[in-house]
Design a protein around this motif. Sequence first.
Motif, PDB file in Angstrom:
ATOM      1  N   VAL A  53       0.855  -1.193   0.000  1.00  0.00           N
ATOM      2  CA  VAL A  53       0.000   0.000   0.000  1.00  0.00           C
ATOM      3  C   VAL A  53       0.884   1.233   0.000  1.00  0.00           C
ATOM      4  N   ILE A  54       0.608   2.171  -0.890  1.00  0.00           N
ATOM      5  CA  ILE A  54       1.234   3.482  -0.812  1.00  0.00           C
ATOM      6  C   ILE A  54       0.149   4.520  -0.547  1.00  0.00           C
ATOM      7  N   ALA A  55       0.513   5.564   0.152  1.00  0.00           N
ATOM      8  CA  ALA A  55      -0.404   6.670   0.408  1.00  0.00           C
ATOM      9  C   ALA A  55       0.047   7.880  -0.392  1.00  0.00           C
ATOM     10  N   ILE A  56      -0.911   8.550  -1.000  1.00  0.00           N
ATOM     11  CA  ILE A  56      -0.652   9.757  -1.789  1.00  0.00           C
ATOM     12  C   ILE A  56      -1.487  10.877  -1.184  1.00  0.00           C
ATOM     13  N   ILE A  57      -0.826  11.857  -0.587  1.00  0.00           N
ATOM     14  CA  ILE A  57      -1.519  12.975   0.064  1.00  0.00           C
ATOM     15  C   ILE A  57      -1.441  14.194  -0.837  1.00  0.00           C
TER      16      ILE A  57
ATOM     17  N   PHE B 216       3.590   3.135   5.746  1.00  0.00           N
ATOM     18  CA  PHE B 216       4.812   3.902   5.915  1.00  0.00           C
ATOM     19  C   PHE B 216       5.459   4.324   4.601  1.00  0.00           C
ATOM     20  N   LYS B 217       4.762   4.141   3.504  1.00  0.00           N
ATOM     21  CA  LYS B 217       5.250   4.655   2.226  1.00  0.00           C
ATOM     22  C   LYS B 217       4.287   5.766   1.793  1.00  0.00           C
ATOM     23  N   ILE B 218       4.712   6.982   2.020  1.00  0.00           N
ATOM     24  CA  ILE B 218       3.804   8.125   1.926  1.00  0.00           C
ATOM     25  C   ILE B 218       4.411   9.185   1.020  1.00  0.00           C
ATOM     26  N   PHE B 219       3.635   9.617   0.039  1.00  0.00           N
ATOM     27  CA  PHE B 219       4.026  10.724  -0.832  1.00  0.00           C
ATOM     28  C   PHE B 219       3.131  11.928  -0.536  1.00  0.00           C
ATOM     29  N   VAL B 220       3.718  13.112  -0.499  1.00  0.00           N
ATOM     30  CA  VAL B 220       2.956  14.345  -0.353  1.00  0.00           C
ATOM     31  C   VAL B 220       3.195  15.190  -1.585  1.00  0.00           C
ATOM     32  N   LEU B 221       2.122  15.475  -2.318  1.00  0.00           N
ATOM     33  CA  LEU B 221       2.226  16.245  -3.564  1.00  0.00           C
ATOM     34  C   LEU B 221       1.983  17.711  -3.264  1.00  0.00           C
TER      35      LEU B 221
ATOM     36  N   HIS C  37       7.837   1.824  -7.025  1.00  0.00           N
ATOM     37  CA  HIS C  37       7.634   1.056  -5.799  1.00  0.00           C
ATOM     38  C   HIS C  37       6.680  -0.104  -6.041  1.00  0.00           C
ATOM     39  N   ASP C  38       6.857  -1.126  -5.230  1.00  0.00           N
ATOM     40  CA  ASP C  38       6.004  -2.304  -5.315  1.00  0.00           C
ATOM     41  C   ASP C  38       4.750  -2.067  -4.482  1.00  0.00           C
ATOM     42  N   PHE C  39       3.600  -1.953  -5.116  1.00  0.00           N
ATOM     43  CA  PHE C  39       2.343  -1.770  -4.393  1.00  0.00           C
ATOM     44  C   PHE C  39       1.188  -2.327  -5.194  1.00  0.00           C
ATOM     45  N   GLU C  40       0.132  -2.705  -4.501  1.00  0.00           N
ATOM     46  CA  GLU C  40      -1.098  -3.179  -5.140  1.00  0.00           C
ATOM     47  C   GLU C  40      -2.232  -2.186  -5.001  1.00  0.00           C
ATOM     48  N   TYR C  41      -2.169  -1.347  -3.937  1.00  0.00           N
ATOM     49  CA  TYR C  41      -3.258  -0.416  -3.667  1.00  0.00           C
ATOM     50  C   TYR C  41      -2.694   0.969  -3.415  1.00  0.00           C
TER      51      TYR C  41
END
Length: 426
Positions: free
Chosen positions: A8-12, A55-60, A118-122
């Motif tokens: 899981v990656i988070a995109i803020i 814990f894999k978080i991007f802030v745009l 990055h390796d992610f599914e969601y």
Amino acid sequence: MKFSKKNVIAIILGGGQGSRLYPLTESRSKPAVPIGGKYRLVDIPISNCINSDIFKIFVLTQFNSASLNTHIKNTFNFSILSQSFVDILAAEQTPGNATWFQGTADAVRQCMSHFLKHDFEYALILSGDQLYQMDFNEMLEAHINADAAISIATLPVNAKDAPEFGILKTNNESFIEAFIEKPDASLLPQWESEVSEEMHAKGKKYLASMGIYIFNRQLLENLMEDPETKDFGKEIIPQAVGKHKILSYQYEGYWTDIGNIESFFEANIGLTADIPEFNLFDNENKIFTRPRLLPPSKFRNSIINQSLISEGCIINAKEIKNSVIGIRSRIGDGTVIENCYVMGNDFYQDIDELNHESTINKIHVGIGENCFISNALIDKNVRIGNNVHISGGKHLENFSNELYSIKDGIIVIKKRAVLSDNFRIE
């Protein structure tokens, strides 16, 4: 099916110009606006991710992003042995794109090359300017168990609030069948959805999109191939309804979109309640922010009632009630503060500087003596003299000049403004 934080990656989304929060956004982006005396708005979604073991978080970021970038850089540092990160992705010109972000979906599209490394599914897509506490694990589990392609967090709202949101209509399996953006009140009877008995009893029969999404990776890649779609709420989601399995994940906790001065002010003052709807004192849902090596706050001859006082303050005020006082605030003798958010200061003035300013009749940083301040937002590093009277309320018309703005009866003293002795707004 199980999921792990690794897929899981988070995109803020760092937000646009934030004009409705002006003047707080005059020199900072919306997610960088201080909240609760010691936090920034962006701390909320990042903390929700960390509390959910994401814990894999991007802030745009894009608009007025310098202070936001600095705050994130100084706050969220993980071990060098960890694969965890909070990375800032600023809008950038490339050979294939010469424009700024044109909307929420366009921001994600322009940054896709960074995500795909990055390796992610969601992909969990969040707003950087909302106040709430949510366990994203529960939403992810619901998404996976329903075999959904997209999930949208939804909030039951009443008929009065519904026209301010994108409203979704669900079937009896909680899949979304229709979507309408800010519907006219006359259309609402057609847009009722199944909600819990508690929400139904409160008249909250309409499901509003919270702007929190989960996308399966491959679908997100496919949707981002169309450069004509710029926004999730206005284009991506409405166009996906009927084409993909879209789950409504109902959330019934506290949530507010910090969209304007009034909602921002109410959210902060709400923190002072005996049992606030947004709980800062929660062992399971900590709000992480920049660690500061500040001394304890110091008080002299002050009555403090129903208020939050941050670290490092020097307070000689006569009384403070129903207020939030930010870091390093200095408030002089005999002053009364009520129903206010004082953001505080970025620095201290030492004794020599204070003495020098006194000799040249320069007003110190902070709030002076014998002032009365009510229904106001005091931005950072403001200098307020003695015997100043500031009294906000609905009797005041909207107004703005170089020192302050009035919006919906709330007086906002601008960052670094200087108010002379005996200054009055009433």
